[in-house]
Design a protein around this motif. Structure first.
Motif, mmCIF file in Angstrom:
data_model
loop_
_atom_site.group_PDB
_atom_site.id
_atom_site.type_symbol
_atom_site.label_atom_id
_atom_site.label_comp_id
_atom_site.label_asym_id
_atom_site.label_seq_id
_atom_site.Cartn_x
_atom_site.Cartn_y
_atom_site.Cartn_z
ATOM 1 N N CYS A 8 0.847 -1.193 0.000
ATOM 2 C CA CYS A 8 0.000 0.000 0.000
ATOM 3 C C CYS A 8 0.880 1.241 0.000
ATOM 4 O O CYS A 8 1.818 1.346 0.777
ATOM 5 C CB CYS A 8 -0.918 -0.005 1.227
ATOM 6 N N VAL A 13 0.201 4.177 0.966
ATOM 7 C CA VAL A 13 -0.051 5.082 2.093
ATOM 8 C C VAL A 13 0.505 4.514 3.401
ATOM 9 O O VAL A 13 1.282 5.160 4.091
ATOM 10 C CB VAL A 13 -1.561 5.388 2.215
ATOM 11 N N CYS A 14 0.126 3.283 3.748
ATOM 12 C CA CYS A 14 0.507 2.725 5.057
ATOM 13 C C CYS A 14 1.564 1.630 4.946
ATOM 14 O O CYS A 14 1.963 1.068 5.964
ATOM 15 C CB CYS A 14 -0.728 2.200 5.791
ATOM 16 N N CYS A 68 -4.338 -0.470 0.031
ATOM 17 C CA CYS A 68 -4.965 -1.552 0.799
ATOM 18 C C CYS A 68 -6.467 -1.341 0.905
ATOM 19 O O CYS A 68 -7.210 -2.282 1.145
ATOM 20 C CB CYS A 68 -4.345 -1.645 2.194
ATOM 21 N N HIS A 70 -7.435 4.735 1.647
ATOM 22 C CA HIS A 70 -6.043 5.094 1.377
ATOM 23 C C HIS A 70 -5.866 5.530 -0.071
ATOM 24 O O HIS A 70 -5.048 6.397 -0.362
ATOM 25 C CB HIS A 70 -5.123 3.927 1.725
HETATM 26 ZN ZN LIG Z 1 -3.040 1.389 3.347
#
Ligand SMILES: [Zn+2]
Length: 77
Positions: free
Chosen positions: A44, A46-47, A65, A69
């Motif tokens: 992912c 973002v995270c 994910c 996001h």
């Molecule tokens: Zn994520």
């Protein structure tokens, strides 16, 4: 009597062959699916969570994910 016994044995043997073939094909496709899931892990954007590509969302070649996001990344740019 002897012919009937032979017929029963042949019938059981035929069933055994069919069942064996069916089970072999089933376990083979199962194994293939597991391999695909393991091979296509994506991260992912973002995270940085790793998840199977089949479950990931994609946008502009990036993986996410979740929809949250994907939107978060899109808003930032
Ligand atoms: Zn994520």
């Amino acid at each position: 009597m002897g012919i009937r016994l032979l017929f029963i044995i042949l019938t059981l043997w035929g069933i055994y062959i069919i069942v064996r073939r069916y089970l072999a094909r089933f376990s083979e496709s199962d194994r293939r699916r597991e391999n695909n899931a393991a091979d296509n892990m994506v991260q992912c954007k973002v995270c940085n969570t790793y998840l199977p590509e089949a479950e990931a969302l994609t946008k502009d070649g990036d993986f996410f994910c979740s929809e949250a996001h994907l939107i978060a990344r899109h808003d930032k740019d």
